[in-house]
Every structure is written in C-alpha cells, then in structure tokens.
Design an enzyme around this catalytic site. Structure first.
Site, PDB file in Angstrom:
ATOM      1  N   GLU A 260      21.950  44.505  30.952  1.00 11.46           N
ATOM      2  CA  GLU A 260      21.371  43.660  31.978  1.00 11.46           C
ATOM      3  C   GLU A 260      20.877  44.613  33.051  1.00 11.46           C
ATOM      4  O   GLU A 260      21.667  45.286  33.705  1.00 11.46           O
ATOM      5  CB  GLU A 260      22.461  42.733  32.514  1.00 11.46           C
ATOM      6  N   CYS A 299      21.222  40.976  41.184  1.00 10.71           N
ATOM      7  CA  CYS A 299      20.289  41.162  40.074  1.00 10.71           C
ATOM      8  C   CYS A 299      19.385  39.951  39.921  1.00 10.71           C
ATOM      9  O   CYS A 299      18.329  40.026  39.323  1.00 10.71           O
ATOM     10  CB  CYS A 299      21.063  41.426  38.788  1.00 10.71           C
TER      11      CYS A 299
HETATM   12  P1  NDP Z   1      22.865  52.894  37.669  1.00 12.97           P
HETATM   13  O1  NDP Z   1      22.092  52.500  36.489  1.00 12.97           O
HETATM   14  O2  NDP Z   1      22.707  54.256  38.199  1.00 12.97           O
HETATM   15  O3  NDP Z   1      24.422  52.702  37.395  1.00 12.97           O
HETATM   16  C1  NDP Z   1      24.943  51.588  36.733  1.00 12.97           C
HETATM   17  C2  NDP Z   1      26.248  51.981  36.091  1.00 12.97           C
HETATM   18  O4  NDP Z   1      25.992  52.965  35.091  1.00 12.97           O
HETATM   19  C3  NDP Z   1      27.260  52.596  37.031  1.00 12.97           C
HETATM   20  O5  NDP Z   1      28.556  52.234  36.656  1.00 12.97           O
HETATM   21  C4  NDP Z   1      27.050  54.063  36.813  1.00 12.97           C
HETATM   22  O6  NDP Z   1      28.163  54.840  37.176  1.00 12.97           O
HETATM   23  C5  NDP Z   1      26.824  54.098  35.334  1.00 12.97           C
HETATM   24  N1  NDP Z   1      26.172  55.297  34.865  1.00 12.97           N
HETATM   25  C6  NDP Z   1      25.138  55.947  35.408  1.00 12.97           C
HETATM   26  N2  NDP Z   1      24.813  57.006  34.658  1.00 12.97           N
HETATM   27  C7  NDP Z   1      25.666  57.018  33.622  1.00 12.97           C
HETATM   28  C8  NDP Z   1      25.864  57.874  32.506  1.00 12.97           C
HETATM   29  N3  NDP Z   1      25.085  58.945  32.307  1.00 12.97           N
HETATM   30  N4  NDP Z   1      26.852  57.598  31.644  1.00 12.97           N
HETATM   31  C9  NDP Z   1      27.650  56.530  31.822  1.00 12.97           C
HETATM   32  N5  NDP Z   1      27.519  55.695  32.859  1.00 12.97           N
HETATM   33  C10 NDP Z   1      26.538  55.930  33.756  1.00 12.97           C
HETATM   34  O7  NDP Z   1      22.577  51.825  38.715  1.00 12.97           O
HETATM   35  P2  NDP Z   1      23.085  51.754  40.224  1.00 12.97           P
HETATM   36  O8  NDP Z   1      24.360  51.020  40.196  1.00 12.97           O
HETATM   37  O9  NDP Z   1      23.088  53.054  40.915  1.00 12.97           O
HETATM   38  O10 NDP Z   1      21.913  50.909  40.795  1.00 12.97           O
HETATM   39  C11 NDP Z   1      20.616  51.454  40.770  1.00 12.97           C
HETATM   40  C12 NDP Z   1      19.593  50.363  40.653  1.00 12.97           C
HETATM   41  O11 NDP Z   1      19.875  49.540  39.521  1.00 12.97           O
HETATM   42  C13 NDP Z   1      19.599  49.411  41.799  1.00 12.97           C
HETATM   43  O12 NDP Z   1      18.940  49.914  42.896  1.00 12.97           O
HETATM   44  C14 NDP Z   1      18.912  48.241  41.162  1.00 12.97           C
HETATM   45  O13 NDP Z   1      17.545  48.454  41.154  1.00 12.97           O
HETATM   46  C15 NDP Z   1      19.436  48.246  39.762  1.00 12.97           C
HETATM   47  N6  NDP Z   1      20.554  47.326  39.575  1.00 12.97           N
HETATM   48  C16 NDP Z   1      20.376  46.248  38.803  1.00 12.97           C
HETATM   49  C17 NDP Z   1      21.387  45.359  38.621  1.00 12.97           C
HETATM   50  C18 NDP Z   1      21.278  44.199  37.728  1.00 12.97           C
HETATM   51  O14 NDP Z   1      22.241  43.474  37.584  1.00 12.97           O
HETATM   52  N7  NDP Z   1      20.187  43.945  37.074  1.00 12.97           N
HETATM   53  C19 NDP Z   1      22.659  45.486  39.306  1.00 12.97           C
HETATM   54  C20 NDP Z   1      22.762  46.682  40.080  1.00 12.97           C
HETATM   55  C21 NDP Z   1      21.745  47.557  40.174  1.00 12.97           C
HETATM   56  P3  NDP Z   1      28.168  55.712  38.526  1.00 12.97           P
HETATM   57  O15 NDP Z   1      28.126  54.749  39.639  1.00 12.97           O
HETATM   58  O16 NDP Z   1      29.463  56.431  38.430  1.00 12.97           O
HETATM   59  O17 NDP Z   1      26.967  56.571  38.463  1.00 12.97           O
END
Ligand code: NDP
Length: 685
Positions: A260, A299
């Site tokens: 998602e 989201c």
């Molecule tokens: P990210 O995609 O950076 O992170 C989402 C999750 O993935 C976090 O738990 C993060 O952990 C983890 N993650 C990141 N890189 C890795 C990896 N290489 N291996 C395993 N896990 C990983 O999103 P953000 O939370 O930083 O949000 C960034 C953008 O995403 C927002 O600005 C928004 O645009 C979008 N977003 C969309 C959502 C939705 O529901 N559609 C919800 C939230 C955000 P860690 O925090 O430790 O990096």
C-alpha cells in the site's frame, strides 16, 4: 517508555527484549526534544525466523480460528483498558487527541472487528471451506471444492510512520487469525508508539509465545531468510515498495508482497452541485477535514480536489475560510485542531514537494499567510501550514504524480463531468475517491470509470452525510488498498484480509471424502443414522454427518387451501385450476413455504430440549414442485458446527447448521436448504 522519559527502544525477538545501547535519537514532533533512541545492537534474524517457525508456528497451530478470534477480543479489551498510556506516548508524534484516536482506538477497534469476523465466519478448526462444492460427475460420486488452510509461514509487516499502532494492528489481526506468526517492523520515526503497544501485548500474556516479534531499526538480512510460505506486507512510499518487492529472494520463491503505497486520492465536486446546496458545504468540510486530520499525513487524504471551473472561486474562498479557522499548534493546548508532521524530515520533504507543485500552480493559502503554530517551544517542532494550490492546467498538473504528504491539496478545475472522471484516472490508481453529487445518475456514471482506478469510493450527498464515516477512514469490513500507484495491494475487507494469509487448495473426491476433509457434511456423503433424535442432543454430542430420515406425509388439496387461508397467499399456481394447467407445471402445486413448514413438522422434535432457537436458513431452493397427491419426506443432517464463546447473558451454546433435503415419492429433490439452530452445551461455560 513514559510520556516524559527518554528511553532506548527495544526489539522483541525470540521471546526476549533486545537493545540496551542507545543509537539514533527520535525527536518529538512538537518541540524537537528527544523522546527515545533506537538501539544499537544488531538483530539475529536467523534466530527470529527459527523462533517464529519452530516455536510460534506450532503454538499457533495448536489453536484454531475460533480460539484465535477469542484471543483477539481479549487483547482488544486489554489494550482498551490501557489506552491512556498510549495516548500519552502518541502525543510526541504531533498528533491531536482525535488523530491519536484514529491510530489507537482505530487499531484496537480493528482487533475487535476481526475477533467478531473470526467468531462469526470461521470454523473451530484450521480448515476453512470455500464452498459450495460443485458436482464433477453426473451421479454425485465425484465433487470438487476449495479449502483454505494456514500457510505455515511467517508474516513480515513493514509499516509507515503515520499510523504506528493502527498500521500494525490492522495487519496483525487478520494474520494472527489466519495462524501466522508476525514480525513487525514499524517506521523508525514513530517506532516508540509501536514499541509501547507491543510491550503491552507481550505483558498481557494473551498472545502465544513468538506470535508477535518486533523489529526496531532495519531488517538486515531478513529478506534473504524468507521462504515460500511467508508473506510480506508493506505500507510506505512507492519507491521503497518497488525496491523491496523486487528482492530476488521474493521473486525466486514467489513470496506474496502486499503493498500500500503513495496515493493521489481525489474528491470531485460534481457539476450538479451549486453553492446553495448542502452538498457544497459537505464537500468543503470533507476536503478540509482530510487536509487537517493527522496534519494530512494519511494515505487516504484528498490530494486532488476536482471542481467545476465555474465554481473554483467559490470553492477556494470557502476552503480558505475554513482552513484559516483551523488552529495549528501543540495539541496539548486547548482549542488546537491540527498538530505537527511526524518529523523534521517529513517537514523538509513536504516543503520541497509543495515548492515543486507550486511551479505550475498558484498558491492560494500557505505559510506566508500569517502561519504561527500555537504553543511554547514549538519553533523546533515539525509544523506545516495548511496549503491550498490551484493548478493552472489541470491535466498537466504535477498533482497527479507528486505527493506532498501533509496538509496540502491542489484545486483542479474541470469543464464537464467526463473531463473530471478522466482527471481522476490520472492519479494512475488510488486508494479512495469521493464524488459529491445530489444526482444518482451522476454517481452511476462515475462508478464504472472510478472503480477501475480506485480501491474504495465514497458517494457523498446530504443523506449519506447523516452517517458518513469519512472519505479518509478505512473500515475493517471494507477493502483498503488500490490499484496501480496505490500499490496494487488489498488489506482489510473483512474475511478477505484473513484469506491473504491462508493458502487456497482445490480438493476433489467423493462426497464422503470431501465431508471429512472440509469438516462439513456434503450432500451425498455417508451419514450416521442417529438413534436419538439429533435435536435431543447437546452441542458437544452432535457430530457432523449425524442424520435423521423422517416419516412421510402426503400433500392434499386441503393442505394447500389451509395454508392459503393462513398465509393469505392465493397465488394462481395454488388456487386457479385453469391458470395452473396453462403454466409450465401443468397443474396446481403446493406453496413452497408450505413444503418448508411441512418439512419442519416432519423433522422437529417438539418437546423442550437442547435446541434453543432456529435463527434462519440459508441457500433455500425449491427444485421440484410438490403437487396434490405427492408424498414428501425430509432428511436432516448435521452439516457444520460453529462453537460460540461463552457470554454472561446467555446459556453456553453453539451454532449447528443442518442440511435439509425434502424429496418426493420418486426420490426427486423438492426443497434444499440449511437451517441454523442455536444448541445448548451440556457443559456450561
Ligand atoms: P518509506 O517507504 O521510506 O518507509 C516505509 C517503511 O519501510 C518504514 O517502516 C521504513 O523503515 C521501511 N523501509 C524503508 N527502507 C527499507 C528497506 N530498505 N528495507 C526494509 N524496510 C525499509 O516511507 P516513509 O515512512 O518514510 O514515508 C515516505 C513517504 O511515503 C511519505 O512521504 C508518503 O509520501 C508515503 N507514505 C505513504 C503511505 C501510505 O499509506 N500510502 C503511508 C506513509 C507514507 P524506516 O522508517 O526504518 O526507514
């Protein structure tokens, strides 16, 4: 972690808390003060997976769906009693009380919802039958059906920063119900909320050992350790989703990856609405609410606001007026309605994206319009002003592909409704969209286009507004997740979500064998003639397949006349000799409901006994008509049993579904259905 304490967060791996040395500081979104640190110690994912597979999985599979539904209910009640601890911690994320309510009580509510879904729709076993079976041979000796069973693997849930608790629990509930141990990795920025929640869950002692493990920090070599029976779910950015789902181990082993991701959701004000209609105000309220709830970090928030070109000024001034009244600041202060973004990093990210959007938009409302968040020491907080943009060219706007994950929306003017629907699709797949209209035909016109590109759709009018749960609120029983850029995944949706964690298998065999496999009697399978009337047996004593063949009854004209008199049903087929002769049946026939009632008279055991109530029937079909002079007989067979958790206000009981086949003197099936009875247990409690 208490509200004012700075602690080092710990992971929960293989039944113990790991992490003593502080690593990355995590700052309060309100004032920038450090509220917790991640831990420095690396995690042993080999140990975590071995524990999940070796200890947690056997533990979980010793229980069945109904047992696990009961655990979810108890867990939900346990967390609800302790919710204030979570509210105190959640405040550091910049959330207002109502934002935290979505995260905390929304999460707990999802546990309750899945407890109820499991209790109602799942059997007291680990085999879910997806019927009905189909005949594969002419004489019913060979049938086919589907069963779903626990995958016997591990679920890895990776969550976003915006809903650290709801995001975790809405994934945990269906996977736990399905019998999968979970490894949860919250987003680091707000992982202190998830850690507090997992600590409560562990302390509750309700969840079997190893069913929930928590990862604070990175996932290390975990992806290499996943196997064919595992599942990964992800919420976050599209870029991370793309990177993770392309992991060679996932591709090689066909490991499902449910994503998602970013979604550029839209709301359309339909062309039939004028500023004098209640729908106009409802639209403004909905857009403003989605911008300001959780400071727009949802989201499902409305990023694209589509309005008829002639109403752009009216919409812009109504939105500006509403947003200007929204008090932004430290949610601890009375009157504050919008809090902060979750982190400085998010603040920088949203600032940059708004600047990009503004390149081909007009800024109608932004930080430049006297934005001053309320509160002491908020200068180091991650606040962001409600921001309203107006696209110069709706089709060419960056709003269709650039997500500013904050209190930001872009107004996109359109000419006619077809253009609005086309603009909606430019988001290339969204979680949710709203069409605000007072005209049913416009809603019907919108749905086919809209539904192809959206996971959920809200049709908003004055009537729906009386009970509207909101554009931005995913509900446990409705699907959450959208196609294309929204990730292509599916969450929630009631039982659907549980099925993502089960493996489906087609089974073929004789009715007797399929009865044994599914735990549900299949018509044509071997039955056990019950010496004692089945209705005289307590719940525990009824076995699937126990059966009663009743005495016979010949249906006479007097029965039809009497039933017509009682019910007032004088349909020509029962009472008009001439018309009935000309009908496809060529003669008068008995009322179907008479056959049903007569069958009850044949199989019921009238004296008081363990059957407490008959609460309905399912899959009723009248197959061969019953004519005057026909002789009918019923076979009643215990088809399935659903155990019910004890309740203080009821005697201990379970549900038994009975297969009923009513046949005539030629052995032809006249009526077929399943009746549902509540049956008392011999042993109370
Ligand atoms: P990210 O995609 O950076 O992170 C989402 C999750 O993935 C976090 O738990 C993060 O952990 C983890 N993650 C990141 N890189 C890795 C990896 N290489 N291996 C395993 N896990 C990983 O999103 P953000 O939370 O930083 O949000 C960034 C953008 O995403 C927002 O600005 C928004 O645009 C979008 N977003 C969309 C959502 C939705 O529901 N559609 C919800 C939230 C955000 P860690 O925090 O430790 O990096």
């Amino acid at each position: 972690m208490g509200a004012d304490q700075v602690s080092t967060l710990q992971s929960y791996i293989a039944g113990r808390w790991v992490g003593e040395r502080a690593a990355k500081p995590l700052a309060s979104a309100i004032n920038g003060r450090v509220v917790a640190h991640t831990h420095e110690e690396g995690l042993d994912f080999a140990e975590a997976m071995a524990y999940a597979r070796g200890t947690a999985l056997p533990n979980l599979l010793r229980s069945h769906f109904q047992d696990r539904a009961r655990v979810l209910k108890a867990l939900a009640a346990y967390l609800m009693e302790r919710k204030e601890e979570l509210y105190a911690i959640s405040a550091h994320t910049g959330a207002t009380r109502s934002d935290s309510w979505i995260d905390i009580e929304g999460g707990i509510g999802t546990l309750f919802a899945y407890a109820s879904i499991g209790g109602k729709d799942l059997p007291s076993s680990n085999v879910l039958h997806e019927g009905p079976p189909m005949r594969l041979g002419a004489n019913n000796h060979f049938i086919g059906s589907h069963v779903m069973v626990p995958k016997r693997g591990v679920a890895l849930h990776i969550n976003a920063f915006n809903f650290p608790m709801w995001g975790m629990l809405e994934k945990f509930a269906p996977s736990f119900l399905a019998g999968m141990p979970c490894l949860v990795k919250p987003a680091t920025a707000t992982s202190y909320v998830a850690e507090a929640c997992v600590r409560l869950i562990v302390n509750s002692g309700l969840v079997p050992l190893g069913a929930l493990q928590l990862i604070i920090g990175g996932t290390g070599d975990l992806f290499e350790r996943l196997d064919e029976s595992d599942v990964v779910t992800f919420t976050g950015s599209a870029d991370t989703a793309l990177m993770l789902k392309a992991h060679p181990n996932l591709l090689k082993k066909s490991i499902p990856f449910n994503a998602e991701a970013d979604s550029l959701n839209c709301a359309i004000l339909a062309p039939d609405v004028t500023p004098d209609d209640p729908e106009f105000d409802l639209f403004i309220k909905e857009v403003a609410r989605e911008m300001t709830a959780k400071a727009g970090q949802k989201c499902t928030a409305i990023r694209r606001t589509l309005v008829p070109a002639k109403l752009v000024d009216a919409v812009a001034s109504a939105l500006k007026a509403r947003l200007s009244k929204t008090v932004v600041g430290d949610p601890a202060i009375e009157g504050v309605r919008m809090g902060a973004l979750a982190s400085k990093a998010q603040q920088a990210d949203v600032t940059e994206r708004v600047a990009q959007l503004a390149q081909n938009c007009e800024l109608l409302l932004s930080a430049r319009d006297g934005f001053a968040p309320k509160g002491d020491n908020v200068s180091e907080g991650s606040f962001f002003a409600p921001t309203l943009l107006l696209a110069r060219d709706s089709a060419a706007s960056d709003a269709h592909h650039l997500e500013a994950f904050g209190p930001v929306t872009t107004l996109l003017p359109y000419g006619d409704f077809d253009e609005a629907l086309h603009l909606a699709t430019l988001g290339r797949g969204s979680l949710v969209g709203t069409v605000c209209t007072k005209t049913p035909a416009l809603a019907a016109q919108a749905v086919p286009t809209f539904a192809a590109w959206h996971g959920r759709m809200l049709v908003l009018d004055r009537e729906a507004a009386l009970e509207n749960t909101g554009h931005g609120s995913p509900l446990p029983k409705l699907k959450h997740g959208g196609p294309g850029r929204a990730g292509g995944g599916e969450e929630l949706g009631g039982l659907r979500a549980v099925k993502h964690y089960l493996q489906r298998c087609a089974v073929q065999g004789s009715p007797t064998m399929i009865s044994a496999v599914t735990g549900e009697y299949q018509r044509g399978g071997a039955v056990t003639e019950s010496e004692v009337h089945p209705f005289r047996r307590y719940f525990e004593d009824v076995e699937v397949g126990m059966s009663l063949l009743t005495h016979r009854r010949t249906v006479g004209e007097a029965d039809i006349v009497a039933f017509g008199g009682l019910s007032g049903d004088y349909f020509y087929m029962h009472f008009d000799e001439v018309a009935a002769k000309e009908s496809p049946f060529g003669q008068r026939i008995a009322h179907g409901y008479f056959v049903l009632s007569a069958a009850a008279g044949l199989f019921v055991s009238p004296a008081p006994g363990p059957v407490l109530a008959n609460y309905g029937l399912e899959n009723l079909r009248f197959v061969t008509p019953v004519a005057i002079g026909d002789t009918i007989q019923a076979r009643l067979t215990a088809k399935r049993k659903i155990d019910r958790p004890p309740r203080d206000d009821q005697p201990a009981q379970g549900v038994i579904g009975w297969d009923v086949a009513v046949t005539n003197q030629r052995g032809e099936l006249c009526a077929s259905y399943e009746i549902l009875t509540l049956v008392a247990k011999r042993i109370a409690g």
